[in-house]
Scaffold this active site. Structure first.
Site, PDB file in Angstrom:
ATOM      1  CG  HIS A  54     -10.608  17.314 -16.126  1.00  0.00           C
ATOM      2  ND1 HIS A  54      -9.944  17.390 -15.791  1.00  0.00           N
ATOM      3  CD2 HIS A  54     -10.823  15.522 -15.237  1.00  0.00           C
ATOM      4  CE1 HIS A  54      -9.065  17.259 -14.739  1.00  0.00           C
ATOM      5  NE2 HIS A  54     -10.076  15.657 -14.774  1.00  0.00           N
ATOM      6  CG  ASP A  58      -2.694  18.653 -14.988  1.00  0.00           C
ATOM      7  OD1 ASP A  58      -3.612  19.770 -15.187  1.00  0.00           O
ATOM      8  OD2 ASP A  58      -4.083  17.382 -15.381  1.00  0.00           O
ATOM      9  CB  SER A  59      -3.119  19.727 -11.438  1.00  0.00           C
ATOM     10  OG  SER A  59      -4.602  19.774 -11.938  1.00  0.00           O
ATOM     11  CD  GLU A  62     -10.166  12.694 -12.309  1.00  0.00           C
ATOM     12  OE1 GLU A  62      -9.966  12.235 -11.388  1.00  0.00           O
ATOM     13  OE2 GLU A  62      -9.161  13.400 -12.625  1.00  0.00           O
ATOM     14  CB  CYS A 106     -11.261  22.684 -16.479  1.00  0.00           C
ATOM     15  SG  CYS A 106     -11.122  21.516 -15.684  1.00  0.00           S
ATOM     16  CB  CYS A 115      -2.665  22.549 -14.742  1.00  0.00           C
ATOM     17  SG  CYS A 115      -4.228  22.851 -13.400  1.00  0.00           S
TER      18      CYS A 115
HETATM   19  N1  DGL Z   1      -6.449  20.465 -14.006  1.00  0.00           N
HETATM   20  C1  DGL Z   1      -7.165  20.965 -13.723  1.00  0.00           C
HETATM   21  C2  DGL Z   1      -7.611  22.291 -14.412  1.00  0.00           C
HETATM   22  O1  DGL Z   1      -7.280  22.355 -16.107  1.00  0.00           O
HETATM   23  C3  DGL Z   1      -8.796  20.338 -13.641  1.00  0.00           C
HETATM   24  C4  DGL Z   1      -8.396  19.452 -11.890  1.00  0.00           C
HETATM   25  C5  DGL Z   1      -7.580  20.077 -11.023  1.00  0.00           C
HETATM   26  O2  DGL Z   1      -9.223  20.575  -9.971  1.00  0.00           O
HETATM   27  O3  DGL Z   1      -6.824  20.034 -10.393  1.00  0.00           O
HETATM   28  O4  DGL Z   1      -7.427  23.610 -14.161  1.00  0.00           O
END
Ligand code: DGL
Length: 271
Positions: free
Chosen positions: A190, A12-13, A156, A188, A75
């Protein structure tokens, strides 16, 4: 040639992909997992496709060097912008992505003349990757999508059931009001944290919210079973985390996303 004892790679990012890791661990507790969070370069959701592709290629190469048997792109932004780049770098290692899984799950209920809602980062929504994945599976549907960029920092910050979050959601979810949305894709990493607030503010039932974390975990189990790659152990598998920035904040926030505490090693070099 992959073997059952190799780990599953999840990336993931940053920290959000731990929601996917949580679902995979719950369904496949014996599997060793290597999680990579690119905490030095998060967020990806506001970056260009080229940049996200470059980052995703680097992480995939890193995971291949860890000798994983499967790669899960947790991600949504990477799934939207860089799926083919990851597949190319992964070679014979199978790749699962949250967008294909989420689209399939949203249509699994066979709602007549379905109206599917999508929420995600700016990059995910603008890429139209979910829209394409849905329309590939079924054409007689309507789609409404809304980018919700403020939800990542709110998650977050831990502002889950918070007046600011409720007000933000009221504004974002306005585009779905009076549209008889059948399913809403939480596009997403989150957003699963906000499930109950989204239900309340948007007036959705539990089964209307599509959480790709749970779906991709089921896909991973199916694929590993088909390929005879399920780990034979009945002991909990190792969970190893690599991050690209100092690990303190990652470890502080991890519990909220994973439901468990973690240690993390720092990746010094991608190459
Ligand atoms: N992990 C990213 C997503 O699912 C969200 C956080 C980011 O913008 O890097 O799109």
């Amino acid at each position: 040639m992959s073997t059952a004892k190799q780990a599953i790679g999840i990336f993931d990012s940053g920290i959000g992909g731990l929601t996917v890791a949580k679902a995979v661990r719950a369904l496949l507790p014996g599997e060793p997992i290597i999680y990579v969070g690119d905490t030095a370069r998060v967020p990806y959701g506001i970056k260009s496709e080229e940049t996200v592709q470059r980052y995703a290629a680097e992480i995939t190469k890193f995971l291949r060097r860890q000798d994983v048997k499967m790669i899960i792109i947790a991600c949504n932004t990477v799934s939207a912008a860089a799926l083919s780049v990851v597949q190319e770098q992964a070679g014979s290692v199978p790749v699962l992505d949250v967008i294909s899984s989420g689209a399939e799950a949203a249509l699994a209920h066979n709602d007549p003349a379905a109206h599917i809602g999508i929420i995600g980062t700016l990059a995910t929504v603008h890429s139209k990757a979910y829209q394409r994945a849905l329309l590939n599976l079924r054409q007689d549907i309507s789609i409404t999508a809304e980018a919700c960029p403020l939800l990542v920092p709110l998650a977050e910050e831990g502002w889950i059931d918070h007046p600011v979050t409720r007000q933000t959601l009221r504004i974002y979810l306005e585009s779905f009001r009076n549209k008889s949305i059948d399913r809403l894709i939480l596009g997403c990493t989150h957003y699963p944290l906000f499930k109950s607030v989204i239900r309340e503010v948007g007036g959705f039932q539990e089964d209307q919210l599509i959480d790709s974390a749970e779906v991709i975990a089921r896909h991973a189990r199916r694929l590993l079973t088909e390929r005879n790659l399920l780990h034979p152990s009945d002991q909990p598998g190792d969970f190893t985390c690599y991050v690209s920035d100092r690990p303190q904040r990652f470890m502080e926030l991890a519990e909220r996303f994973l439901g468990d505490s973690v240690e993390a090693d720092v990746i010094r070099e991608w190459e």
